[in-house]
Design a protein around this motif. Structure first.
Motif, PDB file in Angstrom:
ATOM      1  N   PRO A   1       0.723  -1.644  -0.022  1.00 53.32           N
ATOM      2  CA  PRO A   1      -0.345   0.118   0.074  1.00 53.32           C
ATOM      3  C   PRO A   1       0.977   1.240  -0.172  1.00 53.32           C
ATOM      4  N   GLN A   2       2.109   0.839   0.207  1.00 51.34           N
ATOM      5  CA  GLN A   2       3.235   2.609   0.884  1.00 51.34           C
ATOM      6  C   GLN A   2       3.723   2.200  -1.194  1.00 51.34           C
ATOM      7  N   VAL A   3       3.535   1.743  -1.764  1.00 49.71           N
ATOM      8  CA  VAL A   3       4.042   2.261  -3.023  1.00 49.71           C
ATOM      9  C   VAL A   3       3.438   2.322  -4.243  1.00 49.71           C
ATOM     10  N   SER A   4       2.446   2.205  -3.891  1.00 48.43           N
ATOM     11  CA  SER A   4       1.344   1.255  -5.067  1.00 48.43           C
ATOM     12  C   SER A   4      -0.009   3.320  -4.874  1.00 48.43           C
ATOM     13  N   GLN A   5       0.529   3.756  -4.069  1.00 46.73           N
ATOM     14  CA  GLN A   5      -0.658   4.940  -4.440  1.00 46.73           C
ATOM     15  C   GLN A   5       0.065   6.263  -5.446  1.00 46.73           C
TER      16      GLN A   5
ATOM     17  N   GLY B   1       0.292   1.814 -15.064  1.00 43.94           N
ATOM     18  CA  GLY B   1       1.049   0.321 -14.493  1.00 43.94           C
ATOM     19  C   GLY B   1       1.857  -0.344 -14.272  1.00 43.94           C
ATOM     20  N   THR B   2       2.388   1.276 -13.550  1.00 45.56           N
ATOM     21  CA  THR B   2       4.068   1.686 -12.547  1.00 45.56           C
ATOM     22  C   THR B   2       2.992   1.321 -11.285  1.00 45.56           C
ATOM     23  N   LEU B   3       2.301   1.636 -10.596  1.00 44.48           N
ATOM     24  CA  LEU B   3       1.849   1.739  -9.364  1.00 44.48           C
ATOM     25  C   LEU B   3       1.324   0.072  -9.438  1.00 44.48           C
ATOM     26  N   PRO B   4       0.259  -0.314  -9.746  1.00 49.57           N
ATOM     27  CA  PRO B   4       0.616  -1.591  -9.429  1.00 49.57           C
ATOM     28  C   PRO B   4       1.132  -2.194  -9.634  1.00 49.57           C
ATOM     29  N   ARG B   5       2.257  -2.268 -10.739  1.00 48.81           N
ATOM     30  CA  ARG B   5       3.590  -3.227 -10.403  1.00 48.81           C
ATOM     31  C   ARG B   5       4.897  -3.100  -9.217  1.00 48.81           C
TER      32      ARG B   5
END
Length: 417
Positions: free
Chosen positions: A55-59, A95-99
């Motif tokens: 959750p920290q990196v997908s925002q 697509g970067t955030l889900p990855r």
């Protein structure tokens, strides 16, 4: 990512501890040790903490809000600019955030496998200590069981001396042998403290807490098929699965690196407060200004992306080498364990035959010594050999169980049985 059910009881169930086996001391000890093990609990917390990384990196990046004033107002046709308010939101390549979230979850899965791998090691450590303690306690039983035999032999020798048909030296030799056994018993009492301390450490108890051992271990059984054993280990062993997840994380990092190397975007808006003009009466006099903005960040410096790609490719290759090394180690461990098991089985058969023959010889010599006073040295030697055969038989039984435990530590489940 789907959260795994992390309870240490899962590991005990995965290890094949059935309801019937829970009534036996060793499985009970394993169950208690894994449930109470702080090291496993710490790894579980680390895994749970790793799950919180996604959750920290997908925002999206935090929006930027700014305010600006004009000490020297900029005059426009509709009036002077007095104050500027602005907001900007950045957007990475689609697509970067889900990855990024997927990468962190994959790293967490690798840590999850570490819990299972460490649980296998702790289980094997406890089994080793348990069998060592069993061997020491049964060795003591064998020695204590033979003390009355020596005492009986000593009484017979004394009777022979009193009747003038024996030698005092015979009595002394028996006494020397009896003192050796008593001294060995005292030494074994101290030796038992080491495996006992190991077991109690794993159970989170005081080092000298007594352990209820099984009454008698029979010959070990090897329920594994060697031809399918290595296949099962390669498929299920947590260390190999951990390396596979680490490789997957490196591949995902490569895909993320490609996305990071693409442009990122920004959208923003400014609101500018405009004061009215006093020297003219215009349509929309003093009307505020709204400005929309768009930006693109171009990653034209490519060396860091190329270096990152080389880094992850090298990680994948290194992990391949580690997997090959582990597979070779597992294969060697299996071969050694099977050799140890077969050696223990052959020795057990030999010592049981020799023990039966020695008992028969002792019965004959005891009769001869009691009636004729002959063959005392041979009788004493055979009594000592009988003790040695009992001890060797015990060692062979324990060696067989340790060989099975060595194989069992490589199996996350029991599908290879």
């Amino acid at each position: 990512m789907r959260k795994y059910s992390i309870t240490i009881l899962f590991w005990t169930l995965a290890f094949g501890i059935s309801v019937q086996m829970l009534a036996q001391p060793l499985p009970q000890l394993i169950d208690s040790a894994l449930l109470q093990q702080p090291e496993l609990m710490a790894l579980e917390k680390e895994y749970q903490a790793a799950l919180e990384r996604a959750p920290q990196v997908s925002q999206l990046p935090n929006p930027e809000v700014g305010v600006g004033g004009f000490p020297l107002p900029v005059e426009t046709r509709l009036g002077p600019q007095l104050l500027r308010l602005g907001a900007t939101q950045g957007f990475p390549w689609p697509g970067t955030l889900p990855r990024r979230a997927e990468l962190e979850n994959t790293k967490a899965k690798a840590l999850y496998e570490q819990i299972a791998a460490r649980a296998l090691e702790l289980r094997y450590e406890l089994e080793q200590a348990y069998y060592q303690l069993y061997a020491i306690e049964k060795r003591q039983d064998i020695l204590r069981r033979n003390l009355p035999l020596l005492e009986s032999l000593e009484a017979t020798a004394l009777a022979k001396v009193e009747s003038g048909k024996g030698s005092t030296a015979d009595v002394l030799r028996v006494q020397i042998r009896r003192e050796e056994l008593q001294q060995e018993l005292a030494i074994l009492e101290r030796e038992a403290l080491k495996p006992l301390a190991t077991i109690n450490r794993l159970l989170q108890r005081r080092p000298a807490t007594k352990i209820q051992m099984v009454d008698e271990l029979g010959p070990a059984q090897l329920p594994f098929r060697q031809d399918s054993l290595l296949v099962a280990i390669r498929r299920t062993h947590p260390k190999l699965r951990q390396l596979s997840w680490q490789q997957e994380a490196a591949r995902q990092a490569l895909r993320l690196n490609e996305l990071d190397g693409k442009p990122s975007f920004g959208l923003g808006a400014d609101y500018i407060f405009v004061g009215p003009r006093n020297d003219a009466n215009l349509n929309a006099n003093g009307r505020d200004i709204v400005q929309l903005r768009a930006s693109v960040s171009l990653p034209i410096y490519r060396e860091k992306f190329e270096a990152k790609e080389r880094e992850e490719q090298l990680k994948i290759a290194a992990l391949d080498n580690q997997k090959q090394d582990l597979n070779h180690r597992f294969e060697a461990t299996i071969a050694q364990a099977y050799a140890d098991f077969e050696t223990a089985r052959l020795r057990l058969e030999l010592y049981e035959r020799q023990r039966r023959l020695t008992q028969s010889a002792i019965a004959i010599l005891q009769e001869a010594y009691s009636t004729q006073g002959r063959s005392f040295d041979e009788l004493l030697r055979l009594e000592s050999e009988l003790i040695e055969y009992d001890l060797k038989r015990l060692n062979a039984v324990v060696a067989g169980h340790l060989a099975v435990a060595k194989i069992d530590q490589l199996l996350f489940n029991q599908n290879a049985k």
